[in-house]
Scaffold this active site. Sequence first.
Site, mmCIF file in Angstrom:
data_model
loop_
_atom_site.group_PDB
_atom_site.id
_atom_site.type_symbol
_atom_site.label_atom_id
_atom_site.label_comp_id
_atom_site.label_asym_id
_atom_site.label_seq_id
_atom_site.Cartn_x
_atom_site.Cartn_y
_atom_site.Cartn_z
ATOM 1 N N HIS A 1 0.845 -1.190 0.000
ATOM 2 C CA HIS A 1 0.000 0.000 0.000
ATOM 3 C C HIS A 1 0.888 1.251 0.000
ATOM 4 O O HIS A 1 2.101 1.173 0.226
ATOM 5 C CB HIS A 1 -0.913 -0.023 1.244
ATOM 6 N N SER B 1 0.355 6.635 -10.138
ATOM 7 C CA SER B 1 0.843 7.582 -11.141
ATOM 8 C C SER B 1 1.455 6.879 -12.352
ATOM 9 O O SER B 1 1.814 5.698 -12.283
ATOM 10 C CB SER B 1 1.883 8.491 -10.506
ATOM 11 N N GLU C 1 -3.909 0.932 -13.472
ATOM 12 C CA GLU C 1 -4.957 1.957 -13.358
ATOM 13 C C GLU C 1 -4.237 3.249 -12.991
ATOM 14 O O GLU C 1 -3.859 3.444 -11.840
ATOM 15 C CB GLU C 1 -5.936 1.602 -12.228
ATOM 16 N N LEU C 2 -4.045 4.112 -13.984
ATOM 17 C CA LEU C 2 -3.195 5.280 -13.727
ATOM 18 C C LEU C 2 -4.006 6.577 -13.716
ATOM 19 O O LEU C 2 -5.180 6.574 -13.383
ATOM 20 C CB LEU C 2 -2.048 5.287 -14.738
ATOM 21 N N CYS D 1 -8.928 9.829 -9.309
ATOM 22 C CA CYS D 1 -8.456 9.674 -10.691
ATOM 23 C C CYS D 1 -9.557 10.038 -11.680
ATOM 24 O O CYS D 1 -9.293 10.589 -12.736
ATOM 25 C CB CYS D 1 -7.975 8.252 -10.920
HETATM 26 P P1 NAP Z 1 2.053 6.995 -6.783
HETATM 27 O O1 NAP Z 1 3.095 7.860 -6.237
HETATM 28 O O2 NAP Z 1 2.248 6.362 -8.076
HETATM 29 O O3 NAP Z 1 1.761 5.893 -5.647
HETATM 30 C C1 NAP Z 1 0.897 4.807 -5.858
HETATM 31 C C2 NAP Z 1 1.534 3.554 -5.324
HETATM 32 O O4 NAP Z 1 2.668 3.217 -6.120
HETATM 33 C C3 NAP Z 1 2.066 3.695 -3.895
HETATM 34 O O5 NAP Z 1 1.877 2.474 -3.228
HETATM 35 C C4 NAP Z 1 3.526 3.983 -4.098
HETATM 36 O O6 NAP Z 1 4.328 3.657 -2.998
HETATM 37 C C5 NAP Z 1 3.838 3.097 -5.279
HETATM 38 N N1 NAP Z 1 4.978 3.499 -6.082
HETATM 39 C C6 NAP Z 1 5.432 4.752 -6.320
HETATM 40 N N2 NAP Z 1 6.507 4.711 -7.143
HETATM 41 C C7 NAP Z 1 6.717 3.406 -7.448
HETATM 42 C C8 NAP Z 1 7.658 2.721 -8.253
HETATM 43 N N3 NAP Z 1 8.621 3.360 -8.927
HETATM 44 N N4 NAP Z 1 7.586 1.372 -8.329
HETATM 45 C C9 NAP Z 1 6.633 0.708 -7.662
HETATM 46 N N5 NAP Z 1 5.718 1.296 -6.879
HETATM 47 C C10 NAP Z 1 5.742 2.638 -6.769
HETATM 48 O O7 NAP Z 1 0.642 7.702 -6.906
HETATM 49 P P2 NAP Z 1 0.129 8.994 -6.158
HETATM 50 O O8 NAP Z 1 0.781 10.159 -6.775
HETATM 51 O O9 NAP Z 1 0.196 8.796 -4.711
HETATM 52 O O10 NAP Z 1 -1.421 8.903 -6.597
HETATM 53 C C11 NAP Z 1 -1.979 9.737 -7.501
HETATM 54 C C12 NAP Z 1 -2.046 9.162 -8.902
HETATM 55 O O11 NAP Z 1 -2.755 7.925 -8.916
HETATM 56 C C13 NAP Z 1 -2.821 10.082 -9.811
HETATM 57 O O12 NAP Z 1 -2.224 10.153 -11.062
HETATM 58 C C14 NAP Z 1 -4.178 9.414 -9.899
HETATM 59 O O13 NAP Z 1 -4.939 9.807 -10.995
HETATM 60 C C15 NAP Z 1 -3.796 7.969 -9.884
HETATM 61 N N6 NAP Z 1 -4.922 7.117 -9.486
HETATM 62 C C16 NAP Z 1 -5.499 6.331 -10.438
HETATM 63 C C17 NAP Z 1 -6.596 5.542 -10.124
HETATM 64 C C18 NAP Z 1 -7.260 4.676 -11.158
HETATM 65 O O14 NAP Z 1 -8.062 3.818 -10.795
HETATM 66 N N7 NAP Z 1 -6.985 4.828 -12.442
HETATM 67 C C19 NAP Z 1 -7.095 5.554 -8.823
HETATM 68 C C20 NAP Z 1 -6.473 6.362 -7.883
HETATM 69 C C21 NAP Z 1 -5.378 7.135 -8.237
HETATM 70 P P3 NAP Z 1 4.862 4.782 -1.967
HETATM 71 O O15 NAP Z 1 3.659 5.387 -1.337
HETATM 72 O O16 NAP Z 1 5.706 4.021 -1.040
HETATM 73 O O17 NAP Z 1 5.618 5.778 -2.806
#
Ligand code: NAP
Length: 454
Positions: A155, A207, A228-229, A262
Site C-alpha cells: 500500500h 501515477s 490503473e493510472l 483519478c
Molecule cells: P504513486 O506515487 O504512483 O503511488 C501509488 C503507489 O505506487 C504507492 O503504493 C507507491 O508507494 C507506489 N509506487 C510509487 N513509485 C513506485 C515505483 N517506482 N515502483 C513501484 N511502486 C511505486 O501515486 P500517487 O501520486 O500517490 O497517486 C496519484 C495518482 O494515482 C494520480 O495520477 C491518480 O490519478 C492515480 N490514481 C489512479 C486511479 C485509477 O483507478 N486509475 C485511482 C487512484 C489514483 P509509496 O507510497 O511508497 O511511494
Amino acid sequence: MAIATINPANGETLKIFTALTAEEIETKLAKASAAFGSYRKTKMIDRAGWLRNAADLLEKNAEAYGKMMTLEMGKPIQSAIAEAKKCALVCRYYADNAADFLKDLPGESDGSSAFVRYQPLGIVLAVMPWNFPFWQVFRFAAPALMAGNVGLLKHASNVPQCALAIEEIILKAGFPEGAFQTLLIGASQVESVVADDRVQAATLTGSEPAGASLASTAGKYIKKTVLELGGSDPFIVLDSADINAAVATGTKARMLNNGQSCIAAKRFIVSEGIADEFEKKLVAQFQTLKVGDPLSEDTDIGPLATASMCEEIADQVQKSVEMGAKVLIGGKPLEGKGNFYPPTILTEIPAGSPADTEEFFGPVALFFRVKNIDEAIALANATPLGLGASVWTNNHEERDRAIEEIEAGAVFINGLVKSDPRLPFGGIKRSGYGRELSIQGIHEFVNIKTVWIK
Ligand code: NAP
C-alpha cells in the site's frame, strides 16, 4: 518516503513503521506460496462465505475504519465511512457472482467437446494508492480471492494503518493464513517482489511513472499486469444540458475526496452559449463549500493527503497564472497548519500551461469554452490520458457522438463518472490497461485454460 501516519490536517506524525527487511519479505513470500497450494483447492462457496464475513466486518466497523482513513489521508469523515460500506458491496457482489463468472464456458471445436476453464494464477501483487485506501484494495482483493489467487498488498507509504487493518479484516473473515498479506515496504522494494518467481502477476493503481516502472519490471520477467493510472477527465456541458444539474454534479465530481480522485472532473469544457451562466453558477457553488477539519461532519473539503501534494498543486496553479490563466476563485494554499487548498477555478487557460497539459490532483477546476461539440470532443481527446468522461446534453445526436468519439475507458451521460462493482472500470492511452470490477475484472488474473477432448 517514510512509512508513517502523518495527520494531513495538522502535520502531526502519529505513528512510524519500519519497512520489512529482505528476509521478512522472503518469509511472507514463502507463506503466500505455501498458502496458494491449499487455497486454490478451497470451495467457491467457502470463499464466498469468507467474503460475506468481510463485508459484515466492514459494515459493522465502518466508523472506525472511516476515522482511520481520515486520519491518514484527510478525506472527509462522511465519505470515509461511505467508502468502508462500499467495500462491503464489492465483497458481496463477487461472493454472489464469482461462481457464475468463472464457470466452465463451452466452446465449439473439431473434437468431441471443448470448453474454457478459469483457474487461478497464484500470487498477485497489488501496489495501491492512498486516495481510496480501502476501496482500491477491496476492488482488487474481492475478485482475486474469489478466483483462488492469493494477494500481497504493497500500500502507499502514508496509509500503513489502513493497510494493516485490511489484512486483519480478511483474516478475521476466515480466509486462511497467507491468503492475503500486507507488505509494509517502500516503492524501491517493489521490484524485487515483482521479479520473484513465485509472484505471477501484479496490478498498480497510481501515477504514470510508478505504473511504467512496475510494468517494465513485469515485462522483463514476463508477468501479467493491470495498470490503473491517472486521468484528466473532461466534464462537457452542451447547450441543451440541464445547467443546474450539471453545476451541482460538476461540483461534486471535482471536489469528491478533496479533489484527489483519478476520475474526478478535471477539465470543464463548456459550450459558449451557456458558458457565462455555467461559470457564474459554478463559482457560486464552489463558494458554498466548507474547507476544514475532515473529522467534522459538515466539512466538504479536507486537507490534501501530503504536504508535497499541496505544494505540487499550488505550483501548477501559480505557473499557469504566470502564463496568463485567470483565477475565478481560490488560487493559493490556506495559511496555517495542514495541507489545505481551497476550491479553485482557473479560466482563460493558455496553451502549453500546466492547466492545459497536466493532471490536477486537488480541488482545482479548469474551465474551457468551446464553440460546439466538434471542439468539445477535440479538446476532450487532446490529452495523453483516457480514463473517464462526463457529458451533459439532452440532444440524442450529441450523446451518440460523445459515446462514439471520446477516447476514454468510460463515458457517463448526464451523470458523475463513478466506479460500480457491476461495471468494468479502467482506462486507455496513458491511463493504463486492463479492467477492474464486473466480470471483466475477475478475468484479469486467471488462466483462461482451453480444454479440448476427443
Ligand atoms: P504513486 O506515487 O504512483 O503511488 C501509488 C503507489 O505506487 C504507492 O503504493 C507507491 O508507494 C507506489 N509506487 C510509487 N513509485 C513506485 C515505483 N517506482 N515502483 C513501484 N511502486 C511505486 O501515486 P500517487 O501520486 O500517490 O497517486 C496519484 C495518482 O494515482 C494520480 O495520477 C491518480 O490519478 C492515480 N490514481 C489512479 C486511479 C485509477 O483507478 N486509475 C485511482 C487512484 C489514483 P509509496 O507510497 O511508497 O511511494
